[in-house]
Design a protein around this motif. Structure first.
Motif, mmCIF file in Angstrom:
data_model
loop_
_atom_site.group_PDB
_atom_site.id
_atom_site.type_symbol
_atom_site.label_atom_id
_atom_site.label_comp_id
_atom_site.label_asym_id
_atom_site.label_seq_id
_atom_site.Cartn_x
_atom_site.Cartn_y
_atom_site.Cartn_z
ATOM 1 N N THR A 1 10.775 6.169 -1.066
ATOM 2 C CA THR A 1 9.990 6.280 0.165
ATOM 3 C C THR A 1 10.884 6.703 1.333
ATOM 4 O O THR A 1 12.012 6.224 1.459
ATOM 5 N N ARG A 2 10.368 7.621 2.142
ATOM 6 C CA ARG A 2 11.082 8.035 3.353
ATOM 7 C C ARG A 2 10.215 7.745 4.573
ATOM 8 O O ARG A 2 9.004 7.974 4.545
ATOM 9 N N VAL A 3 10.841 7.258 5.608
ATOM 10 C CA VAL A 3 10.159 7.088 6.887
ATOM 11 C C VAL A 3 10.279 8.407 7.639
ATOM 12 O O VAL A 3 11.376 8.814 8.024
ATOM 13 N N THR A 4 9.162 9.098 7.818
ATOM 14 C CA THR A 4 9.196 10.410 8.484
ATOM 15 C C THR A 4 8.834 10.339 9.958
ATOM 16 O O THR A 4 9.104 11.275 10.705
ATOM 17 N N ASP A 5 8.234 9.236 10.383
ATOM 18 C CA ASP A 5 7.889 9.082 11.794
ATOM 19 C C ASP A 5 7.783 7.591 12.102
ATOM 20 O O ASP A 5 7.165 6.842 11.334
ATOM 21 N N LEU A 6 8.381 7.171 13.196
ATOM 22 C CA LEU A 6 8.376 5.754 13.537
ATOM 23 C C LEU A 6 8.334 5.588 15.048
ATOM 24 O O LEU A 6 9.108 6.209 15.772
ATOM 25 N N ALA B 1 4.268 -3.356 18.878
ATOM 26 C CA ALA B 1 3.399 -2.530 18.047
ATOM 27 C C ALA B 1 4.265 -1.533 17.307
ATOM 28 O O ALA B 1 5.337 -1.137 17.795
ATOM 29 N N CYS B 2 3.809 -1.128 16.144
ATOM 30 C CA CYS B 2 4.569 -0.182 15.334
ATOM 31 C C CYS B 2 3.618 0.780 14.639
ATOM 32 O O CYS B 2 2.630 0.352 14.029
ATOM 33 N N ILE B 3 3.905 2.057 14.745
ATOM 34 C CA ILE B 3 3.203 3.094 13.987
ATOM 35 C C ILE B 3 4.245 3.801 13.144
ATOM 36 O O ILE B 3 5.240 4.312 13.662
ATOM 37 N N VAL B 4 4.033 3.835 11.836
ATOM 38 C CA VAL B 4 5.017 4.432 10.937
ATOM 39 C C VAL B 4 4.320 5.328 9.914
ATOM 40 O O VAL B 4 3.245 4.989 9.401
ATOM 41 N N THR B 5 4.912 6.474 9.658
ATOM 42 C CA THR B 5 4.410 7.408 8.649
ATOM 43 C C THR B 5 5.408 7.452 7.505
ATOM 44 O O THR B 5 6.612 7.643 7.725
ATOM 45 N N LEU B 6 4.912 7.262 6.279
ATOM 46 C CA LEU B 6 5.757 7.227 5.089
ATOM 47 C C LEU B 6 5.454 8.409 4.182
ATOM 48 O O LEU B 6 4.321 8.913 4.117
ATOM 49 N N ASP B 7 6.483 8.815 3.450
ATOM 50 C CA ASP B 7 6.387 9.952 2.549
ATOM 51 C C ASP B 7 7.018 9.537 1.220
ATOM 52 O O ASP B 7 8.167 9.054 1.201
ATOM 53 N N SER B 8 6.278 9.670 0.091
ATOM 54 C CA SER B 8 6.818 9.250 -1.194
ATOM 55 C C SER B 8 6.161 10.032 -2.328
ATOM 56 O O SER B 8 4.975 10.370 -2.248
ATOM 57 N N SER B 9 6.942 10.297 -3.372
ATOM 58 C CA SER B 9 6.382 10.959 -4.554
ATOM 59 C C SER B 9 5.636 9.960 -5.432
ATOM 60 O O SER B 9 4.791 10.341 -6.251
ATOM 61 N N GLN B 10 5.943 8.669 -5.260
ATOM 62 C CA GLN B 10 5.247 7.611 -5.992
ATOM 63 C C GLN B 10 4.840 6.524 -4.999
ATOM 64 O O GLN B 10 5.381 5.416 -5.001
ATOM 65 N N PRO B 11 3.908 6.842 -4.132
ATOM 66 C CA PRO B 11 3.577 5.913 -3.043
ATOM 67 C C PRO B 11 2.891 4.633 -3.528
ATOM 68 O O PRO B 11 2.149 4.643 -4.512
ATOM 69 N N GLU B 12 3.187 3.561 -2.823
ATOM 70 C CA GLU B 12 2.468 2.308 -3.027
ATOM 71 C C GLU B 12 1.320 2.263 -2.031
ATOM 72 O O GLU B 12 1.147 3.160 -1.196
ATOM 73 N N SER B 13 0.526 1.215 -2.098
ATOM 74 C CA SER B 13 -0.568 1.077 -1.135
ATOM 75 C C SER B 13 -0.002 0.650 0.216
ATOM 76 O O SER B 13 1.110 0.132 0.308
ATOM 77 N N ALA B 14 -0.790 0.875 1.247
ATOM 78 C CA ALA B 14 -0.360 0.468 2.579
ATOM 79 C C ALA B 14 -0.119 -1.041 2.636
ATOM 80 O O ALA B 14 0.801 -1.514 3.308
ATOM 81 N N GLN B 15 -0.952 -1.800 1.915
ATOM 82 C CA GLN B 15 -0.797 -3.254 1.904
ATOM 83 C C GLN B 15 0.547 -3.663 1.298
ATOM 84 O O GLN B 15 1.205 -4.593 1.785
ATOM 85 N N GLN B 16 0.975 -2.956 0.251
ATOM 86 C CA GLN B 16 2.256 -3.285 -0.368
ATOM 87 C C GLN B 16 3.421 -3.002 0.576
ATOM 88 O O GLN B 16 4.376 -3.776 0.650
ATOM 89 N N TYR B 17 3.335 -1.905 1.294
ATOM 90 C CA TYR B 17 4.374 -1.617 2.277
ATOM 91 C C TYR B 17 4.352 -2.649 3.408
ATOM 92 O O TYR B 17 5.393 -3.069 3.913
ATOM 93 N N LYS B 18 3.141 -3.039 3.782
ATOM 94 C CA LYS B 18 3.029 -4.025 4.859
ATOM 95 C C LYS B 18 3.639 -5.370 4.462
ATOM 96 O O LYS B 18 4.184 -6.096 5.301
ATOM 97 N N GLU B 19 3.558 -5.697 3.182
ATOM 98 C CA GLU B 19 4.134 -6.943 2.695
ATOM 99 C C GLU B 19 5.639 -6.990 2.939
ATOM 100 O O GLU B 19 6.211 -8.062 3.116
ATOM 101 N N ARG B 20 6.286 -5.825 2.943
ATOM 102 C CA ARG B 20 7.731 -5.793 3.163
ATOM 103 C C ARG B 20 8.105 -6.192 4.595
ATOM 104 O O ARG B 20 9.254 -6.533 4.865
ATOM 105 N N LEU B 21 7.140 -6.119 5.490
ATOM 106 C CA LEU B 21 7.402 -6.419 6.899
ATOM 107 C C LEU B 21 6.710 -7.697 7.365
ATOM 108 O O LEU B 21 6.726 -8.015 8.554
#
Length: 345
Positions: free
Chosen positions: A288-293, A304-324
Motif C-alpha cells: 500500500t502507498r499513501v498517495t495523498d494525505l 481530521a485526516c483525509i488519506v488516499t491509498l493506492d494498492s495492487s491488493q487493496p484491503e477494505s477501508a475498515q481494515q485500513y482504519k483498524e490500523r489507526l
C-alpha cells in the motif's frame, strides 16, 4: 409508502457528531471566577497607578487586563462551542472558535502594549511624583490575586485520558463506494506512543491561561521591585523603565497568541509526527502507498485526516482504519482506496 419508509436504514452510523470536551464546563467555571477576580484587581491597580503616578503599577494593571481579555475569550469560546456543538452550519464543529477569539484578542492587546510604551516614554522624559507607599500596597495585593488565580486554575488542570472517537469514511476505488464508520475503542493499560502522537495538551486555552497567570505574577514582582527601588533607592526612572518591560511582556505574549491562532485558523500547523505515524501504519504491508494525505486541527485535541491509498491488493477501508484505531486524536477520518493494476507502482 409506510412500508418503504420503515425499510430505510438508520443514518446514525454514517453521521459524525462533534462532541464537546466533557471537562470544558468545569474549566469554563474556573476560568470565569479568575476573570472576575482579575478584572476587579485590574481596575483597582490601573486606578491607583494613575492616582499615585506609578507607571509600573499601571503596566501591571494593563497586563492583568491582557489576561482578562484572554480568559474572557476562553469563557466565551467554551460557551459558544457548547451551545453550537450540534449546529450543522459548523461543518467540522466549533473547535476553532477559540482560535478566532484568540487572534482578535491578540490584536487588541498589541494596541494596549503600544499605549503603555507611549505612556512610559512620556514618564521618562517628564517624571512625575509617585506615592510609593500606596502603590506598593496595591502591587502586593495584585501579586496575591495572581497567585490565587494560579491556584484556582491549577486545581482544574486535569490530566485527561483519551476519549476521542474516530469516524471513518471508506471509499474503495474498484468496488461500490462504501462508508465505514466506527468508534475507536479506548486504549487499555498505560499510555503508549500511539496515544500521545498528534495530541495537543489537555486544553491549550486553559493551560495557556494558567501559564499567563503565572507570568502575570512575575510582572507584579517587577512592579514591586520598581517601586521599592524608587522609594528606598531614589531610582524614580526605574518605574517607567519597568513600565516598558511590562509593555514588552504584553506585546510578546500577544504576538505569540496571534501567531498560534493564525496558524490554527489557516491550517498551517506542523503535524509531522502524526502524519509520519499514519503513513507508517498504512504502508506497513509493503503493498500500500499513501498517495495523498491531509491532516488538520478541528479543536484543542482533535484532528481530521483525509488519506488516499493506492494498492495492487487493496484491503477494505475498515481494515485500513483498524490500523489507526488507537490514534484517538483522529476524530474524523476519511479513507479512499484505489486499486493499482498489477505491475504498476
Amino acid at each position: 409508502m409506510a412500508s418503504t419508509m420503515s425499510s430505510t436504514p438508520p443514518l446514525a452510523p454514517w453521521q459524525h457528531p462533534f462532541e464537546v470536551d466533557p471537562h470544558a464546563r468545569q474549566r469554563m467555571r474556573r476560568t470565569a471566577w479568575v476573570v472576575a477576580l482579575t478584572f476587579v484587581t485590574m481596575v483597582f491597580e490601573i486606578a491607583f497607578g494613575y492616582l499615585t503616578g506609578s507607571m509600573a503599577l499601571t503596566a501591571d494593571g494593563w497586563h492583568m487586563g491582557s489576561h482578562v481579555a484572554a480568559l474572557g475569550v476562553a469563557v466565551f469560546a467554551y460557551h459558544y462551542a457548547e451551545r453550537h456543538a450540534a449546529n450543522p452550519r459548523f461543518t467540522f464543529g466549533t473547535g476553532k472558535v477559540s482560535a478566532l477569539g484568540g487572534y482578535t484578542s491578540a490584536l487588541l492587546l498589541a494596541l494596549v502594549a503600544l499605549g503603555l510604551v507611549w505612556e512610559s516614554v512620556e514618564r521618562l522624559l517628564a517624571p512625575r511624583t509617585i506615592a510609593y507607599d500606596e502603590a506598593l500596597l496595591v502591587a502586593v495585593i495584585g501579586l496575591v490575586v495572581n497567585l490565587a488565580s494560579a491556584v484556582i486554575l491549577g486545581a482544574g488542570h486535569e490530566h485527561d485520558h483519551g476519549h476521542g472517537h474516530a469516524h471513518g469514511h471508506g471509499h474503495e476505488g474498484d468496488t461500490a463506494h462504501g462508508h465505514e464508520h466506527g468508534r475507536a475503542p479506548k486504549q487499555q493499560g498505560g499510555a503508549t506512543v500511539a496515544e500521545t502522537i498528534g495530541r495537543a495538551p489537555v486544553d491549550p486555552n486553559y493551560r495557556g491561561a494558567f501559564l499567563h497567570v503565572l507570568a502575570d505574577a512575575f510582572t507584579s514582582v517587577l512592579a514591586i521591585a520598581a517601586l521599592a527601588a524608587g522609594k528606598w533607592g531614589g531610582w524614580a526612572w526605574f518605574d517607567p523603565l519597568i513600565g516598558l518591560v511590562g509593555a514588552a511582556v504584553i506585546l510578546y505574549w500577544s504576538a505569540g497568541l496571534a501567531r498560534t491562532s493564525m496558524r490554527s485558523l489557516l491550517d498551517a500547523e506542523d503535524f509531522g509526527a502524526l502524519e509520519h505515524e499514519i503513513v507508517d501504519r498504512l504502508q506497513r504491508d509493503g503493498l500500500t502507498r499513501v498517495t495523498d494525505l491531509h491532516v488538520w486541527r478541528l479543536g484543542p485535541q482533535t484532528f481530521a485526516c483525509i488519506v488516499t491509498l493506492d494498492s495492487s491488493q487493496p484491503e477494505s477501508a475498515q481494515q485500513y482504519k483498524e490500523r489507526l484505531k488507537d490514534l484517538s486524536a483522529l476524530s474524523h477520518l476519511t479513507i479512499e482506496v484505489n486499486r493499482t493494476p498489477a505491475g504498476e507502482g
